[in-house]
Design a protein around this motif. Structure first.
Motif, PDB file in Angstrom:
ATOM      1  N   LEU A 191      -4.907  19.515   2.640  1.00 40.46           N
ATOM      2  CA  LEU A 191      -3.789  18.914   1.917  1.00 40.46           C
ATOM      3  C   LEU A 191      -3.152  19.934   0.967  1.00 40.46           C
ATOM      4  N   ILE A 192      -3.992  20.677   0.276  1.00 43.50           N
ATOM      5  CA  ILE A 192      -3.499  21.707  -0.648  1.00 43.50           C
ATOM      6  C   ILE A 192      -2.769  22.818   0.114  1.00 43.50           C
ATOM      7  N   PHE A 193      -3.375  23.243   1.209  1.00 45.11           N
ATOM      8  CA  PHE A 193      -2.781  24.298   2.028  1.00 45.11           C
ATOM      9  C   PHE A 193      -1.446  23.854   2.624  1.00 45.11           C
ATOM     10  N   ASP A 194      -1.350  22.580   2.988  1.00 41.65           N
ATOM     11  CA  ASP A 194      -0.189  22.053   3.713  1.00 41.65           C
ATOM     12  C   ASP A 194       0.809  21.340   2.793  1.00 41.65           C
ATOM     13  N   TRP A 195       0.629  21.465   1.489  1.00 33.50           N
ATOM     14  CA  TRP A 195       1.367  20.660   0.518  1.00 33.50           C
ATOM     15  C   TRP A 195       2.889  20.786   0.650  1.00 33.50           C
ATOM     16  N   ASN A 196       3.384  21.967   0.934  1.00 30.95           N
ATOM     17  CA  ASN A 196       4.824  22.195   0.963  1.00 30.95           C
ATOM     18  C   ASN A 196       5.479  21.956   2.322  1.00 30.95           C
ATOM     19  N   PRO A 207       6.174  19.199   4.034  1.00 35.00           N
ATOM     20  CA  PRO A 207       7.246  18.195   4.063  1.00 35.00           C
ATOM     21  C   PRO A 207       8.578  18.722   3.534  1.00 35.00           C
ATOM     22  N   LYS A 208       8.522  19.685   2.606  1.00 41.07           N
ATOM     23  CA  LYS A 208       9.756  20.243   2.030  1.00 41.07           C
ATOM     24  C   LYS A 208      10.371  21.317   2.918  1.00 41.07           C
ATOM     25  N   GLN A 209       9.634  21.711   3.957  1.00 34.10           N
ATOM     26  CA  GLN A 209      10.088  22.808   4.811  1.00 34.10           C
ATOM     27  C   GLN A 209      10.278  22.349   6.257  1.00 34.10           C
ATOM     28  N   GLY A 210      10.933  21.240   6.399  1.00 33.55           N
ATOM     29  CA  GLY A 210      11.246  20.748   7.739  1.00 33.55           C
ATOM     30  C   GLY A 210      10.222  19.817   8.336  1.00 33.55           C
ATOM     31  N   GLY A 211       9.056  19.687   7.686  1.00 26.93           N
ATOM     32  CA  GLY A 211       8.040  18.762   8.179  1.00 26.93           C
ATOM     33  C   GLY A 211       7.360  19.232   9.448  1.00 26.93           C
ATOM     34  N   ARG A 212       6.841  18.271  10.195  1.00 25.62           N
ATOM     35  CA  ARG A 212       6.093  18.582  11.418  1.00 25.62           C
ATOM     36  C   ARG A 212       6.331  17.448  12.412  1.00 25.62           C
ATOM     37  N   ARG A 213       7.553  17.391  12.930  1.00 23.59           N
ATOM     38  CA  ARG A 213       7.889  16.293  13.837  1.00 23.59           C
ATOM     39  C   ARG A 213       7.180  16.441  15.168  1.00 23.59           C
ATOM     40  N   GLY A 235       7.222  10.518  -3.033  1.00 23.25           N
ATOM     41  CA  GLY A 235       5.858  10.105  -3.374  1.00 23.25           C
ATOM     42  C   GLY A 235       5.022   9.745  -2.165  1.00 23.25           C
ATOM     43  N   ASN A 236       5.657   9.296  -1.084  1.00 28.56           N
ATOM     44  CA  ASN A 236       4.913   8.943   0.136  1.00 28.56           C
ATOM     45  C   ASN A 236       4.205  10.146   0.743  1.00 28.56           C
ATOM     46  N   PHE A 237       4.727  11.348   0.481  1.00 34.94           N
ATOM     47  CA  PHE A 237       4.169  12.561   1.082  1.00 34.94           C
ATOM     48  C   PHE A 237       3.038  13.152   0.245  1.00 34.94           C
ATOM     49  N   ARG A 238       2.670  12.460  -0.830  1.00 36.53           N
ATOM     50  CA  ARG A 238       1.509  12.860  -1.615  1.00 36.53           C
ATOM     51  C   ARG A 238       0.274  12.042  -1.229  1.00 36.53           C
ATOM     52  N   LEU A 239       0.461  11.086  -0.340  1.00 37.41           N
ATOM     53  CA  LEU A 239      -0.628  10.189   0.061  1.00 37.41           C
ATOM     54  C   LEU A 239      -1.241  10.655   1.379  1.00 37.41           C
ATOM     55  N   PRO A 240      -2.580  10.755   1.451  1.00 35.16           N
ATOM     56  CA  PRO A 240      -3.241  11.246   2.666  1.00 35.16           C
ATOM     57  C   PRO A 240      -2.961  10.367   3.876  1.00 35.16           C
ATOM     58  N   ILE A 241      -2.930  10.966   5.023  1.00 34.08           N
ATOM     59  CA  ILE A 241      -2.709  10.336   6.326  1.00 34.08           C
ATOM     60  C   ILE A 241      -1.292   9.784   6.458  1.00 34.08           C
ATOM     61  N   LEU A 242      -0.829   9.012   5.467  1.00 32.30           N
ATOM     62  CA  LEU A 242       0.531   8.476   5.529  1.00 32.30           C
ATOM     63  C   LEU A 242       1.542   9.608   5.666  1.00 32.30           C
ATOM     64  N   ARG A 243       1.323  10.712   4.949  1.00 32.30           N
ATOM     65  CA  ARG A 243       2.240  11.847   5.015  1.00 32.30           C
ATOM     66  C   ARG A 243       2.298  12.422   6.435  1.00 32.30           C
ATOM     67  N   GLU A 244       1.149  12.477   7.105  1.00 32.92           N
ATOM     68  CA  GLU A 244       1.114  13.008   8.468  1.00 32.92           C
ATOM     69  C   GLU A 244       1.868  12.068   9.425  1.00 32.92           C
ATOM     70  N   TYR A 245       1.674  10.774   9.199  1.00 33.86           N
ATOM     71  CA  TYR A 245       2.313   9.753  10.023  1.00 33.86           C
ATOM     72  C   TYR A 245       3.834   9.844   9.890  1.00 33.86           C
ATOM     73  N   SER A 257      13.797  19.673   0.016  1.00 33.55           N
ATOM     74  CA  SER A 257      13.660  19.305   1.417  1.00 33.55           C
ATOM     75  C   SER A 257      14.998  19.293   2.136  1.00 33.55           C
ATOM     76  N   ILE A 258      15.986  18.657   1.516  1.00 30.51           N
ATOM     77  CA  ILE A 258      17.299  18.535   2.154  1.00 30.51           C
ATOM     78  C   ILE A 258      17.997  19.895   2.204  1.00 30.51           C
ATOM     79  N   ASP A 259      17.847  20.702   1.151  1.00 28.44           N
ATOM     80  CA  ASP A 259      18.413  22.064   1.145  1.00 28.44           C
ATOM     81  C   ASP A 259      17.869  22.877   2.312  1.00 28.44           C
ATOM     82  N   TYR A 260      16.558  22.757   2.554  1.00 25.98           N
ATOM     83  CA  TYR A 260      15.934  23.521   3.644  1.00 25.98           C
ATOM     84  C   TYR A 260      16.531  23.111   4.990  1.00 25.98           C
ATOM     85  N   LEU A 261      16.645  21.803   5.216  1.00 24.43           N
ATOM     86  CA  LEU A 261      17.138  21.311   6.506  1.00 24.43           C
ATOM     87  C   LEU A 261      18.592  21.699   6.748  1.00 24.43           C
TER      88      LEU A 261
END
Length: 355
Positions: free
Chosen positions: A83-88, A90-96, A170-180, A193-197
């Motif tokens: 989680l710590i390693f992957d924290w950013n 969601p702000k960098q395009g996510g993982r669709r 805030g949803n992306f700070r919660l385990p598993i839900l963020r991956e979903y 996040s939006i600036d990156y996209l």
């Protein structure tokens, strides 16, 4: 019995077609009613999304803490490290995930209401876009189904355009839900996040922003055609800074999914809702649906993607420029509503209220 023996004979001979034809001849009374089974699957698909959105993050957080206190604490430690390693991310395009977006469960989700996506104009892959989604409703079912999954065929209708539905960070700070959420191409609704996209992810990106947000959800009720937009100009300013075209999107029927108890302004409950909205980022609503109160009513939701408004790139737009494009956007949204309202159960005299 003869039919069953015929099927068994097919197995011995290795002919799958014999099995299929024999099973098809079995009396329909031996099988559950197809329509009833499909309806149950539709209800389950909607329920899993509602419960996931409401409770998955909290339940997984509690489970993670509990596992820390057991002999299996290493599992929690490894996930926290990840989680710590992957924290950013969601702000960098996510993982669709195209696989998750194409799950069969989303077709049942779509068919429960049903939900439809209507395209009115082509979108150029050489441009980036900001979709303004209206109205919010309670759970934004149309927004999720159309832009967080492929159930309504977004990629076929808009080839080479990648939609990213923006939701609470805030949803992306919660385990598993963020991956979903990330697997569906959902991103945090924050500037990074939006600036990156819109500036570091090439072209052909469409960020879907539910403009009315939590404030709008407090007003949604069946038959209500009202959007919170009059003072919402941040997405217009962002579009100008990034040179992203604006696309108005309206979902007829979004407000019909639940009935909500709406408290009058000035009452204690209304004040409490607004305070919690500022504190938590979302508005706790008192709503009810069909089964068990939490399953939404199966009313049709039709999402219309309007004509894009071409926006120039201006690094530091003036307030006058923002106001001009904001007025253009409101006019475009009203025209979209007026053009399609009678096709989806509204009267010619119905108007769209801009709050």
């Amino acid at each position: 019995m003869k039919t069953i023996l015929a099927a068994y004979s097919g197995v011995l001979k290795g002919t799958g077609s014999s099995i299929l034809s024999a099973l098809q001849d079995l009396p329909s009374a031996l099988w559950p009613c197809t329509s009833k089974m499909e309806k149950h699957l539709q209800v389950i698909s909607v329920m899993q999304w509602v419960l996931s959105f409401l409770a998955l993050g909290a339940v997984c957080t509690a489970l993670l803490i509990y596992i820390f206190c057991t002999d299996c604490w290493l599992i929690s430690a490894i996930y926290v490290a990840w989680l710590i390693f992957d924290w950013n991310t969601p702000k960098q395009g996510g993982r669709r995930s195209s696989w998750v977006r194409s799950w069969a469960v989303w077709t049942y989700f779509r068919d429960y209401f049903p939900i439809r996506l209507i395209k009115t104009h082509d979108l150029l892959p050489s441009r980036n876009y900001i979709f303004g989604y209206h109205p919010h409703g309670i759970f934004c079912f149309g927004g999720f189904c159309n832009f967080g999954t492929e159930a309504t065929g977004f990629s076929k209708k808009f080839p080479s355009i990648k939609p990213s539905l923006a939701t609470l960070a805030g949803n992306f700070r919660l385990p598993i839900l963020r991956e979903y959420l990330m697997s569906g191409g959902i991103c945090p609704v924050n500037r990074n996040s939006i600036d990156y996209l819109l500036s570091q992810n090439g072209t052909g990106n469409a960020v879907v922003i539910v403009v009315g947000g939590a404030a709008e959800s407090l007003h949604c009720t069946p038959g209500m055609n009202s959007v919170t937009l009059k003072n919402r100009k941040g997405f217009i300013r962002l579009a100008l800074r990034k040179g992203a075209d604006l696309v108005p999107v309206y979902s007829f029927g979004e407000n019909d999914a639940y009935k909500q108890v709406i408290f009058d302004e000035g009452t204690l409950w209304r004040s409490l809702q607004k305070k919690l909205q500022k504190l938590l980022g979302f508005a706790p609503c008192l709503f009810f649906g069909s089964s068990w109160g939490i399953v939404p009513f199966c009313n049709p939701i039709t999402t219309i993607v309007g004509e894009p408004i071409t926006v120039p790139k201006i690094e530091d737009p003036s307030e006058e420029t923002v106001d001009v494009y904001h007025a253009m956007y409101i006019k475009s949204l009203q025209c979209l509503f007026d053009k399609y309202k009678t096709r989806f159960g509204l009267k010619e005299s119905d108007i769209l209220h801009i709050q």
